[in-house]
Design an enzyme around this catalytic site. Structure first.
Site, PDB file in Angstrom:
ATOM      1  N   ASP A   1       0.861  -1.183   0.000  1.00  0.00           N
ATOM      2  CA  ASP A   1       0.000   0.000   0.000  1.00  0.00           C
ATOM      3  C   ASP A   1       0.903   1.239   0.000  1.00  0.00           C
ATOM      4  OD1 ASP A   1       0.877   0.395   2.608  1.00  0.00           O
ATOM      5  OD2 ASP A   1      -1.121   0.392   3.517  1.00  0.00           O
ATOM      6  N   HIS A   2       0.309   2.404   0.210  1.00  0.00           N
ATOM      7  CA  HIS A   2       1.102   3.640   0.185  1.00  0.00           C
ATOM      8  C   HIS A   2       2.165   3.651   1.282  1.00  0.00           C
ATOM      9  CE1 HIS A   2      -2.411   4.051   2.730  1.00  0.00           C
ATOM     10  NE2 HIS A   2      -1.782   4.981   3.434  1.00  0.00           N
TER      11      HIS A   2
ATOM     12  N   CYS B   1       3.029  -3.061   4.046  1.00  0.00           N
ATOM     13  CA  CYS B   1       2.213  -1.884   4.354  1.00  0.00           C
ATOM     14  C   CYS B   1       2.991  -1.088   5.396  1.00  0.00           C
ATOM     15  CB  CYS B   1       0.799  -2.267   4.796  1.00  0.00           C
ATOM     16  SG  CYS B   1       0.670  -3.167   6.347  1.00  0.00           S
TER      17      CYS B   1
ATOM     18  N   THR C   1       2.990  -1.033   8.691  1.00  0.00           N
ATOM     19  CA  THR C   1       3.541  -1.902   9.739  1.00  0.00           C
ATOM     20  C   THR C   1       3.799  -3.322   9.266  1.00  0.00           C
ATOM     21  OG1 THR C   1       1.297  -2.526  10.376  1.00  0.00           O
ATOM     22  CG2 THR C   1       2.298  -0.659  11.556  1.00  0.00           C
TER      23      THR C   1
ATOM     24  N   GLY D   1      -1.490  -5.204   8.700  1.00  0.00           N
ATOM     25  CA  GLY D   1      -2.751  -5.319   7.966  1.00  0.00           C
ATOM     26  C   GLY D   1      -2.613  -6.173   6.721  1.00  0.00           C
TER      27      GLY D   1
ATOM     28  N   HIS E   1      11.064 -22.995   9.716  1.00  0.00           N
ATOM     29  CA  HIS E   1      10.037 -23.642  10.544  1.00  0.00           C
ATOM     30  C   HIS E   1       8.628 -23.518   9.959  1.00  0.00           C
ATOM     31  CE1 HIS E   1      12.514 -23.569  14.562  1.00  0.00           C
ATOM     32  NE2 HIS E   1      13.191 -24.078  13.541  1.00  0.00           N
TER      33      HIS E   1
ATOM     34  N   ARG F   1       7.154   1.384   7.344  1.00  0.00           N
ATOM     35  CA  ARG F   1       7.406   2.479   8.285  1.00  0.00           C
ATOM     36  C   ARG F   1       8.138   1.976   9.526  1.00  0.00           C
ATOM     37  NH1 ARG F   1       1.259   4.590   7.454  1.00  0.00           N
ATOM     38  NH2 ARG F   1       1.625   5.758   5.531  1.00  0.00           N
TER      39      ARG F   1
ATOM     40  N   ARG G   1       9.283 -32.313  12.002  1.00  0.00           N
ATOM     41  CA  ARG G   1       8.212 -31.982  12.957  1.00  0.00           C
ATOM     42  C   ARG G   1       7.434 -30.738  12.540  1.00  0.00           C
ATOM     43  NH1 ARG G   1      12.866 -29.766  14.757  1.00  0.00           N
ATOM     44  NH2 ARG G   1      12.819 -27.780  15.891  1.00  0.00           N
ATOM     45  N   HIS G   2       8.077 -29.892  11.769  1.00  0.00           N
ATOM     46  CA  HIS G   2       7.394 -28.664  11.336  1.00  0.00           C
ATOM     47  C   HIS G   2       6.276 -28.974  10.339  1.00  0.00           C
ATOM     48  CE1 HIS G   2      10.401 -26.510  13.530  1.00  0.00           C
ATOM     49  NE2 HIS G   2      11.361 -27.075  12.813  1.00  0.00           N
TER      50      HIS G   2
ATOM     51  N   ARG H   1       2.962 -29.595  11.947  1.00  0.00           N
ATOM     52  CA  ARG H   1       2.325 -28.352  12.391  1.00  0.00           C
ATOM     53  C   ARG H   1       1.703 -27.590  11.211  1.00  0.00           C
ATOM     54  NH1 ARG H   1       7.690 -27.832  16.113  1.00  0.00           N
ATOM     55  NH2 ARG H   1       7.004 -29.393  17.634  1.00  0.00           N
TER      56      ARG H   1
HETATM   57  C1  RB5 Z   1      -2.084   2.883   6.352  1.00  0.00           C
HETATM   58  O1  RB5 Z   1      -2.068   4.152   6.904  1.00  0.00           O
HETATM   59  C2  RB5 Z   1      -1.680   1.846   7.411  1.00  0.00           C
HETATM   60  O2  RB5 Z   1      -2.737   1.630   8.276  1.00  0.00           O
HETATM   61  C3  RB5 Z   1      -1.245   0.566   6.738  1.00  0.00           C
HETATM   62  O3  RB5 Z   1      -0.162   0.823   5.907  1.00  0.00           O
HETATM   63  C4  RB5 Z   1      -0.807  -0.554   7.655  1.00  0.00           C
HETATM   64  O4  RB5 Z   1       0.157  -0.133   8.559  1.00  0.00           O
HETATM   65  C5  RB5 Z   1      -1.882  -1.338   8.262  1.00  0.00           C
HETATM   66  O5  RB5 Z   1      -1.668  -2.353   8.954  1.00  0.00           O
END
Ligand code: RB5
Length: 149
Positions: A8-9, A65, A67, A70, A98, A109, A132-133, A136
């Site tokens: 994403d952005h 994304c 983080t 998402g 694993h 970010r 073993r993996h 699972r």
């Molecule tokens: C977008 O602002 C942000 O929410 C997305 O990139 C991400 O971090 C979501 O999990």
């Protein structure tokens, strides 16, 4: 080897940095977007990459994304997708050894380009250990067949 990559952005700039890094390793890259920093919704790109991997049109995928959270949740909704969100090369190695992660999720970010490249390299260079993996992973596959009703 062909890798599908999508972001994403919040992951756009890291995606743009990782594409030449992958190509420099003789990897064919399928860029599923996004193609600018304009705000978009991460599930679209998590789904696109996951579908390419699930259909065998890519050997593996990378989703990014802000983080990595998402887009990894979205990618993991598709059967057969094991998307692993990692923040260190050690996690990336273990995600392959694993979990046989077929999609790597990164936070644009959260990580510097250098750490992200090290994560990608560690994931690509590691091998699934099986044994073993596999038991699972088979249990995860079983969960995919369950209904909530
Ligand atoms: C977008 O602002 C942000 O929410 C997305 O990139 C991400 O971090 C979501 O999990």
């Amino acid at each position: 080897m062909k890798i599908a990559i999508g972001a994403d952005h919040g992951g756009f700039e890291l995606k743009q940095a990782l594409i030449p890094f992958l190509q420099g390793r003789d990897i064919e890259v399928s860029d599923a977007g996004t193609y600018s920093v304009e705000s978009v919704d991460y599930p679209t790109f998590g789904e696109s990459v996951a579908l390419l991997v699930a259909h065998g049109e890519a050997d593996a995928g990378i989703v990014i994304c802000g983080t990595g959270i998402g887009i990894s949740i979205a990618a993991n909704k598709l059967p057969g997708i094991r998307a692993a969100l990692v923040t260190s090369p050690e996690m990336a190695t273990l995600a392959k050894q694993h979990n046989n992660a077929n999609v790597l999720a990164l936070g644009g970010r959260i990580l510097s380009v250098e750490i992200a490249e090290a994560c990608v390299a560690a994931w690509l260079d590691a091998s699934y250990e099986g044994g073993r993996h596999q038991r699972r992973l088979d249990k995860i596959t079983e969960i995919e067949t369950k209904s909530c009703q």
